[in-house]
Write a protein that holds these residues in place. Sequence first.
Motif, PDB file in Angstrom:
ATOM      1  N   UNK A  58      -5.216  -9.126 -16.410  1.00  0.00           N
ATOM      2  CA  UNK A  58      -4.767 -10.007 -15.329  1.00  0.00           C
ATOM      3  C   UNK A  58      -3.997  -9.221 -14.283  1.00  0.00           C
ATOM      4  N   UNK A  59      -3.111  -8.322 -14.723  1.00  0.00           N
ATOM      5  CA  UNK A  59      -2.321  -7.526 -13.777  1.00  0.00           C
ATOM      6  C   UNK A  59      -3.226  -6.681 -12.911  1.00  0.00           C
ATOM      7  N   UNK A  60      -4.237  -6.074 -13.502  1.00  0.00           N
ATOM      8  CA  UNK A  60      -5.101  -5.168 -12.750  1.00  0.00           C
ATOM      9  C   UNK A  60      -6.054  -5.882 -11.831  1.00  0.00           C
ATOM     10  N   UNK A  61      -6.243  -7.199 -12.000  1.00  0.00           N
ATOM     11  CA  UNK A  61      -7.157  -7.911 -11.117  1.00  0.00           C
ATOM     12  C   UNK A  61      -6.429  -8.683 -10.031  1.00  0.00           C
ATOM     13  N   UNK A  62      -5.102  -8.526  -9.936  1.00  0.00           N
ATOM     14  CA  UNK A  62      -4.388  -9.111  -8.816  1.00  0.00           C
ATOM     15  C   UNK A  62      -4.787  -8.369  -7.551  1.00  0.00           C
ATOM     16  N   UNK A  63      -5.247  -9.069  -6.500  1.00  0.00           N
ATOM     17  CA  UNK A  63      -5.688  -8.372  -5.290  1.00  0.00           C
ATOM     18  C   UNK A  63      -4.604  -7.472  -4.731  1.00  0.00           C
ATOM     19  N   UNK A  64      -5.007  -6.278  -4.365  1.00  0.00           N
ATOM     20  CA  UNK A  64      -4.092  -5.299  -3.798  1.00  0.00           C
ATOM     21  C   UNK A  64      -4.258  -5.266  -2.290  1.00  0.00           C
ATOM     22  N   UNK A  65      -3.235  -5.690  -1.578  1.00  0.00           N
ATOM     23  CA  UNK A  65      -3.305  -5.725  -0.130  1.00  0.00           C
ATOM     24  C   UNK A  65      -2.655  -4.506   0.505  1.00  0.00           C
ATOM     25  N   UNK A  66      -2.350  -3.516  -0.305  1.00  0.00           N
ATOM     26  CA  UNK A  66      -1.756  -2.316   0.254  1.00  0.00           C
ATOM     27  C   UNK A  66      -2.849  -1.431   0.857  1.00  0.00           C
ATOM     28  N   UNK A  67      -2.511  -0.644   1.866  1.00  0.00           N
ATOM     29  CA  UNK A  67      -3.502   0.273   2.431  1.00  0.00           C
ATOM     30  C   UNK A  67      -4.026   1.223   1.357  1.00  0.00           C
ATOM     31  N   UNK A  68      -5.311   1.502   1.430  1.00  0.00           N
ATOM     32  CA  UNK A  68      -5.939   2.372   0.439  1.00  0.00           C
ATOM     33  C   UNK A  68      -6.548   3.580   1.140  1.00  0.00           C
ATOM     34  N   UNK A  69      -6.381   4.743   0.526  1.00  0.00           N
ATOM     35  CA  UNK A  69      -6.950   5.959   1.091  1.00  0.00           C
ATOM     36  C   UNK A  69      -7.682   6.716   0.003  1.00  0.00           C
ATOM     37  N   UNK A  70      -8.890   7.143   0.298  1.00  0.00           N
ATOM     38  CA  UNK A  70      -9.648   7.994  -0.617  1.00  0.00           C
ATOM     39  C   UNK A  70      -9.932   9.300   0.106  1.00  0.00           C
ATOM     40  N   UNK A  71      -9.356  10.375  -0.362  1.00  0.00           N
ATOM     41  CA  UNK A  71      -9.515  11.662   0.303  1.00  0.00           C
ATOM     42  C   UNK A  71     -10.495  12.539  -0.456  1.00  0.00           C
ATOM     43  N   UNK A  72     -11.249  13.307   0.275  1.00  0.00           N
ATOM     44  CA  UNK A  72     -12.143  14.300  -0.301  1.00  0.00           C
ATOM     45  C   UNK A  72     -11.664  15.662   0.184  1.00  0.00           C
ATOM     46  N   UNK A  73     -11.219  16.489  -0.711  1.00  0.00           N
ATOM     47  CA  UNK A  73     -10.686  17.795  -0.326  1.00  0.00           C
ATOM     48  C   UNK A  73     -11.818  18.765  -0.008  1.00  0.00           C
ATOM     49  N   UNK A  74     -11.664  19.450   1.100  1.00  0.00           N
ATOM     50  CA  UNK A  74     -12.626  20.467   1.492  1.00  0.00           C
ATOM     51  C   UNK A  74     -11.897  21.788   1.645  1.00  0.00           C
ATOM     52  N   UNK A 134     -12.003  15.119   4.992  1.00  0.00           N
ATOM     53  CA  UNK A 134     -12.741  13.859   5.117  1.00  0.00           C
ATOM     54  C   UNK A 134     -12.030  12.818   4.280  1.00  0.00           C
ATOM     55  N   UNK A 135     -11.717  11.691   4.875  1.00  0.00           N
ATOM     56  CA  UNK A 135     -11.073  10.625   4.124  1.00  0.00           C
ATOM     57  C   UNK A 135     -11.540   9.267   4.618  1.00  0.00           C
ATOM     58  N   UNK A 136     -11.455   8.301   3.731  1.00  0.00           N
ATOM     59  CA  UNK A 136     -11.758   6.916   4.069  1.00  0.00           C
ATOM     60  C   UNK A 136     -10.498   6.105   3.844  1.00  0.00           C
ATOM     61  N   UNK A 137     -10.132   5.294   4.823  1.00  0.00           N
ATOM     62  CA  UNK A 137      -8.884   4.528   4.729  1.00  0.00           C
ATOM     63  C   UNK A 137      -9.144   3.066   5.039  1.00  0.00           C
ATOM     64  N   UNK A 138      -8.435   2.192   4.343  1.00  0.00           N
ATOM     65  CA  UNK A 138      -8.481   0.753   4.591  1.00  0.00           C
ATOM     66  C   UNK A 138      -7.076   0.305   4.963  1.00  0.00           C
ATOM     67  N   UNK A 139      -6.935  -0.330   6.119  1.00  0.00           N
ATOM     68  CA  UNK A 139      -5.623  -0.804   6.541  1.00  0.00           C
ATOM     69  C   UNK A 139      -5.677  -2.307   6.782  1.00  0.00           C
ATOM     70  N   UNK A 140      -4.538  -2.936   6.652  1.00  0.00           N
ATOM     71  CA  UNK A 140      -4.438  -4.388   6.794  1.00  0.00           C
ATOM     72  C   UNK A 140      -4.200  -4.778   8.245  1.00  0.00           C
ATOM     73  N   UNK A 141      -4.858  -5.870   8.664  1.00  0.00           N
ATOM     74  CA  UNK A 141      -4.726  -6.400  10.016  1.00  0.00           C
ATOM     75  C   UNK A 141      -4.070  -7.778   9.943  1.00  0.00           C
ATOM     76  N   UNK A 142      -4.056  -8.479  11.061  1.00  0.00           N
ATOM     77  CA  UNK A 142      -3.503  -9.822  11.075  1.00  0.00           C
ATOM     78  C   UNK A 142      -4.476 -10.819  10.431  1.00  0.00           C
ATOM     79  N   UNK A 143      -3.978 -12.014  10.164  1.00  0.00           N
ATOM     80  CA  UNK A 143      -4.802 -13.107   9.617  1.00  0.00           C
ATOM     81  C   UNK A 143      -5.527 -12.725   8.330  1.00  0.00           C
ATOM     82  N   UNK A 144      -4.843 -11.945   7.492  1.00  0.00           N
ATOM     83  CA  UNK A 144      -5.388 -11.555   6.181  1.00  0.00           C
ATOM     84  C   UNK A 144      -6.705 -10.799   6.291  1.00  0.00           C
TER      85      UNK A 144
END
Length: 587
Positions: free
Chosen positions: A266-282, A288-298
């Motif tokens: 249950x704890x691990x399936x609580x939605x995470x609204x924090x920004x997420x970053x996945x980096x690939x080291x070169x 190269x990285x992929x990032x997800x950031x939060x905007x307005x209105x959910x």
Amino acid sequence: PDKEITPTDSDVVEAIYKAALNPLSYRQFADIWQDRIINVLLHEGAPSLEDHVKTYDLVRHFKRALEIFETSKLAEQQSIKSFLDACNYAAAITRLDGAVLASNAIFETLFNLKPGQSVFDLVEKLEPKAAAKASGKVLNPHPGLDDQPMVVRRLLPDGKTVVLIIEPLSGHGFQNSRTEKVLFIKSCRAEWTSSGAKIIKNSFGLTSAELNILKELYRGLLSADIAIGRNRAKGTVRKQIKTILNKTDTSTQVELISMITGILHVVDTIPNRQPQTRSIKWKGALFQETKIINLDNNRQIQYAHYGKKNGRPILFIHGHTSSSEPPGFLVQAIADQNLQIIAPCKPGVEQSTPDQGGLDVNRLIQDWIFILDDLGLDRLPIAGHCMSGVYAIHAAASHADRFSSVGLLDTGAPLIREEQFAQMPPGSRGIFWTVKESPDLAYAPFAFASEAFFSGEEGERLFMKNQFEESPRDAKLIETPEMYALACKSMADFMRLPKRSVDELRCWIDDWTGNLKLTASRMPVLFIHSQEHEWLPYRDIVALSDNLPNTEYIILDNASQLFVYNQPDHFAKSLRALVESAISHSA
């Protein structure tokens, strides 16, 4: 007029409705759409009055077929969705090729997959649980085809693994399902995490020592093994375990572990609204990285950031033959030109929240500026590929303080003259004319094409052949597996939401001359155009540039729609020229 369809037209009507129910009938539908609707409305071949009467009658059937298609899709999705929502674990239904038809909230949170995306996109991270260590072989891309359930492990971005069960089911179990067989994918992630441990410790009043022992029990260790590992007497450890049982109100270790597993899940399936970053080291300065950031209105937006650290930044908006996620060779080409690219995903692509209420260009631009603010970037060049070049022009016209130059890659000149449509190949002319004059007629073929594309390998290849058949160079390029995969990824992003696809084409066709002139009066505009683009000839770019201030063009020799992937060095050098034009202008 309400005119009865003659027997000779019955096959045509049947093909229209068949396409609404069977995605693999899409090509026959497309031919009818072109021959019996578009060509008549374009007055190709001097159609008679009777031809026009029949055409307008067929238009009614097209619209009705689309209604049937959408109603059927909605009923199917609701039926499957209700089944999945009743599951108290992560669950999804996919086609045999792994394309997600529907999933519940737990699955979406855990795996970040949306309808249409495939659970096998990261197939190298899936392996049979029993044979993983021994063989190292990856999972067959089509598990379940032998009608036997399969247990696999999925490596998550945080380095942990989760177990999935992939089980073939008959699609007849779902009301109105058009798929004879589907895959039922279910999973329960119950990893020991710091957040879960904190809740367990606080809820049951465990000491740090007791929590550590519970952690070892959860991992499968016996009390004797725990005693050795902690350098404690066996009796001491057994007393601590008894205390844990008392505090958690459980009578056996089996009951204890069962309860802890449920809490962790249950704890691990609580939605995470924090920004997420996945980096690939070169190596070196490449990143190269992929990032997800939060905007307005959910809402949230995903973007890729890649190239050379401390390189000159460019905001790049992908088109229908490019993607925000670059292959490695493109990252290298960008870094070689001392550049770094920020590439937002459009609404509904990857983890970017879909648009609610239709395409909103102003909101798109505000989201991009939010990304720039998040990165601490003030004023930089913006480039758009294909129809996204129009977005770049609108962004520069409305926010001249944030952008220093504009690059238009295969965007062409504004489509404002009849002869521009007349010079297009038949298929492209039909699509663009329909979107311009009667966009409601375009929704049906785009919806059916999208359904065919995501229906499986056969439908995908049918779609790709049709998409590039008027571009001989591109048709040849996608014969190679690597280029085919890159083109498929780009088209998947474009066709995932077919209504949005039509709305993007409408934005492209709307007259944007005014904003182009305004932008050119303030900053450099650079047209970067493929010499062999089939339906947007470079000659229009040359003529347009000669009549605008601060406007130049680069014509790429032997290039066509897929030049971003086929000629990455030319792509990167063109963007470098865009940066230099901004530097020269400011000087």
